[in-house]
Scaffold this motif. Structure first.
Motif, PDB file in Angstrom:
ATOM      1  N   ARG A 175     -77.565   6.975 -13.802  1.00 37.07           N
ATOM      2  CA  ARG A 175     -76.352   7.157 -13.301  1.00 37.07           C
ATOM      3  C   ARG A 175     -76.230   7.525 -11.740  1.00 37.07           C
ATOM      4  O   ARG A 175     -75.235   7.065 -11.072  1.00 37.07           O
ATOM      5  CB  ARG A 175     -75.792   8.553 -14.122  1.00 37.07           C
ATOM      6  CG  ARG A 175     -75.445   8.354 -15.428  1.00 37.07           C
ATOM      7  CD  ARG A 175     -73.993   7.868 -15.657  1.00 37.07           C
ATOM      8  NE  ARG A 175     -73.257   9.048 -15.869  1.00 37.07           N
ATOM      9  CZ  ARG A 175     -71.931   8.970 -15.900  1.00 37.07           C
ATOM     10  NH1 ARG A 175     -71.385   7.896 -15.582  1.00 37.07           N
ATOM     11  NH2 ARG A 175     -70.934   9.894 -15.786  1.00 37.07           N
TER      12      ARG A 175
ATOM     13  N   ALA B 100     -76.195  12.742 -18.463  1.00 39.26           N
ATOM     14  CA  ALA B 100     -75.472  11.799 -17.983  1.00 39.26           C
ATOM     15  C   ALA B 100     -74.360  12.350 -17.072  1.00 39.26           C
ATOM     16  O   ALA B 100     -73.564  11.685 -16.264  1.00 39.26           O
ATOM     17  CB  ALA B 100     -74.649  11.005 -19.199  1.00 39.26           C
TER      18      ALA B 100
ATOM     19  N   GLY C 277     -74.384   4.506 -11.366  1.00 44.33           N
ATOM     20  CA  GLY C 277     -73.417   4.733 -12.059  1.00 44.33           C
ATOM     21  C   GLY C 277     -71.835   4.784 -11.414  1.00 44.33           C
ATOM     22  O   GLY C 277     -70.884   4.819 -11.988  1.00 44.33           O
ATOM     23  N   HIS C 278     -72.167   4.715  -9.988  1.00 50.09           N
ATOM     24  CA  HIS C 278     -70.754   4.276  -9.225  1.00 50.09           C
ATOM     25  C   HIS C 278     -70.252   3.024  -9.250  1.00 50.09           C
ATOM     26  O   HIS C 278     -68.924   2.604  -8.836  1.00 50.09           O
ATOM     27  CB  HIS C 278     -71.075   4.918  -7.680  1.00 50.09           C
ATOM     28  CG  HIS C 278     -72.133   4.134  -7.094  1.00 50.09           C
ATOM     29  ND1 HIS C 278     -73.427   3.991  -7.316  1.00 50.09           N
ATOM     30  CD2 HIS C 278     -72.012   3.073  -6.113  1.00 50.09           C
ATOM     31  CE1 HIS C 278     -74.422   3.447  -6.494  1.00 50.09           C
ATOM     32  NE2 HIS C 278     -73.321   2.508  -5.879  1.00 50.09           N
TER      33      HIS C 278
ATOM     34  N   GLY D 276     -67.381   7.253 -16.966  1.00 52.14           N
ATOM     35  CA  GLY D 276     -68.276   5.878 -17.079  1.00 52.14           C
ATOM     36  C   GLY D 276     -69.615   6.049 -17.711  1.00 52.14           C
ATOM     37  O   GLY D 276     -70.475   5.308 -17.622  1.00 52.14           O
ATOM     38  N   HIS D 277     -69.439   7.067 -18.809  1.00 48.43           N
ATOM     39  CA  HIS D 277     -70.694   7.117 -19.822  1.00 48.43           C
ATOM     40  C   HIS D 277     -70.348   6.809 -21.020  1.00 48.43           C
ATOM     41  O   HIS D 277     -69.265   7.575 -21.433  1.00 48.43           O
ATOM     42  CB  HIS D 277     -71.419   8.368 -19.569  1.00 48.43           C
ATOM     43  CG  HIS D 277     -72.420   8.370 -20.512  1.00 48.43           C
ATOM     44  ND1 HIS D 277     -72.676   9.502 -21.634  1.00 48.43           N
ATOM     45  CD2 HIS D 277     -73.577   7.569 -20.928  1.00 48.43           C
ATOM     46  CE1 HIS D 277     -73.697   9.359 -22.454  1.00 48.43           C
ATOM     47  NE2 HIS D 277     -74.382   8.188 -22.126  1.00 48.43           N
TER      48      HIS D 277
ATOM     49  N   GLY E  69     -70.191  -2.887 -17.693  1.00 51.33           N
ATOM     50  CA  GLY E  69     -71.043  -1.706 -17.949  1.00 51.33           C
ATOM     51  C   GLY E  69     -72.252  -2.176 -18.525  1.00 51.33           C
ATOM     52  O   GLY E  69     -72.536  -3.464 -18.794  1.00 51.33           O
TER      53      GLY E  69
ATOM     54  N   ALA F  10     -70.134   1.345 -15.739  1.00 51.01           N
ATOM     55  CA  ALA F  10     -70.486   2.350 -16.753  1.00 51.01           C
ATOM     56  C   ALA F  10     -71.669   2.093 -17.350  1.00 51.01           C
ATOM     57  O   ALA F  10     -72.423   1.099 -17.183  1.00 51.01           O
ATOM     58  CB  ALA F  10     -69.352   1.972 -17.778  1.00 51.01           C
ATOM     59  N   LEU F  11     -72.216   3.007 -17.813  1.00 49.28           N
ATOM     60  CA  LEU F  11     -73.632   2.886 -18.415  1.00 49.28           C
ATOM     61  C   LEU F  11     -73.374   3.674 -19.946  1.00 49.28           C
ATOM     62  O   LEU F  11     -72.695   4.442 -20.061  1.00 49.28           O
ATOM     63  CB  LEU F  11     -74.591   3.953 -17.636  1.00 49.28           C
ATOM     64  CG  LEU F  11     -74.897   3.647 -16.277  1.00 49.28           C
ATOM     65  CD1 LEU F  11     -75.899   4.485 -15.727  1.00 49.28           C
ATOM     66  CD2 LEU F  11     -75.653   2.099 -16.489  1.00 49.28           C
ATOM     67  N   GLN F  12     -74.359   2.669 -20.817  1.00 55.45           N
ATOM     68  CA  GLN F  12     -73.919   3.084 -22.245  1.00 55.45           C
ATOM     69  C   GLN F  12     -75.297   3.383 -22.635  1.00 55.45           C
ATOM     70  O   GLN F  12     -76.508   2.789 -22.386  1.00 55.45           O
ATOM     71  CB  GLN F  12     -73.314   1.780 -22.989  1.00 55.45           C
ATOM     72  CG  GLN F  12     -73.356   1.699 -24.577  1.00 55.45           C
ATOM     73  CD  GLN F  12     -72.894   0.731 -25.208  1.00 55.45           C
ATOM     74  OE1 GLN F  12     -71.575   0.453 -25.128  1.00 55.45           O
ATOM     75  NE2 GLN F  12     -73.567  -0.297 -25.699  1.00 55.45           N
TER      76      GLN F  12
ATOM     77  N   ILE G 144     -81.492   8.610 -18.165  1.00 52.38           N
ATOM     78  CA  ILE G 144     -80.069   8.238 -17.753  1.00 52.38           C
ATOM     79  C   ILE G 144     -79.652   9.014 -16.583  1.00 52.38           C
ATOM     80  O   ILE G 144     -78.379   8.433 -15.927  1.00 52.38           O
ATOM     81  CB  ILE G 144     -79.073   8.470 -19.081  1.00 52.38           C
ATOM     82  CG1 ILE G 144     -77.700   7.803 -19.077  1.00 52.38           C
ATOM     83  CG2 ILE G 144     -79.172  10.154 -19.320  1.00 52.38           C
ATOM     84  CD1 ILE G 144     -77.110   7.690 -20.253  1.00 52.38           C
ATOM     85  N   ALA G 145     -79.867  10.261 -16.493  1.00 50.80           N
ATOM     86  CA  ALA G 145     -79.627  10.819 -15.251  1.00 50.80           C
ATOM     87  C   ALA G 145     -79.812  10.030 -13.866  1.00 50.80           C
ATOM     88  O   ALA G 145     -79.027   9.887 -12.962  1.00 50.80           O
ATOM     89  CB  ALA G 145     -80.289  12.233 -15.131  1.00 50.80           C
TER      90      ALA G 145
END
Length: 208
Positions: A131, A167, A135-136, A172-173, A118, A139-141, A127-128
């Motif tokens: 992702r 998100a 994002g594939h 994965g978020h 991540g 994971a994004l935090q 964040i959109a």
């Protein structure tokens, strides 16, 4: 790199000018300091893994102050080395790993390829878009601006919900602040944050 920054500066700094200057004038010395720190961090994280942690995270916070070439050399490269040297958990499973660089959004693609599970994002990153881009793969935090928590519960709830919705509902978020919590943050605002994240997450998943 962040540990080296504190060692060289003697503490926090508005611009970390000494260590950034060293990156140009004595890159060999900075390489050596960062390498020693990387070995220490690797040993520390491996002990945490042996003790049964669920995940580990590397905060190389101040790498974002560096030029692109210096970031790859003194921050991203050492983080890659640490990640590659981490051991599996006692039961044989791979322990999830997260890396974070404040101001590192410009290098998101490279960071997402460093070997971590991540990537932490500061509040300057959309964040959109992140992702959609990576994002594939990881994971994004993130990534609420910590100063939002100094406002009021209604504002906190609104801004937190906006991040959860941006998100999206896919796995994965990991919701988090975009950096450390600010001293003096009212506890009731933190409670409002947790409630808003849980409620909006349920709504988002239900609507998917």
């Amino acid at each position: 790199f962040t540990l080296a920054s504190y060692m060289i500066e003697g503490g926090g700094s508005p611009d970390f000018a000494r260590v950034r200057t060293m990156a140009y004038m004595r890159p060999d010395l900075l390489d050596a300091m960062v390498a020693v720190n990387a070995l220490a961090v690797t040993a520390y994280l491996n002990e945490q893994i042996a003790a049964g942690v669920d995940a580990v995270m590397i905060f190389d916070t101040w790498g974002g102050l560096l030029s692109a070439a210096a970031y790859r050399r003194f921050s991203l490269g050492p983080m890659r080395a640490i990640l590659a040297a981490l051991k599996p958990a006692p039961d044989g499973r791979a322990v999830p790993t997260i890396v974070f660089t404040k101001g590192g959004g410009v290098w998101l693609e490279e960071i997402a390829s460093c070997g971590a599970s991540g990537v932490g994002l500061d509040w300057t990153v959309d964040i959109a878009q992140a992702r959609a881009a990576v994002g594939h793969r990881v994971a994004l935090q993130g990534n609420l601006d910590p100063l939002v928590l100094l406002t009021d519960p209604a504002t906190v709830a609104r801004e937190a919900a906006a991040i959860v919705r941006a998100a999206g509902s896919a796995p994965g978020h990991i919701f988090n602040l975009g950096h450390g919590i600010v001293p003096g943050t009212p506890p009731e605002n933190v409670a409002a944050l947790v409630e808003a994240v849980h409620a909006t997450s349920r709504e988002t998943r239900a609507a998917a």
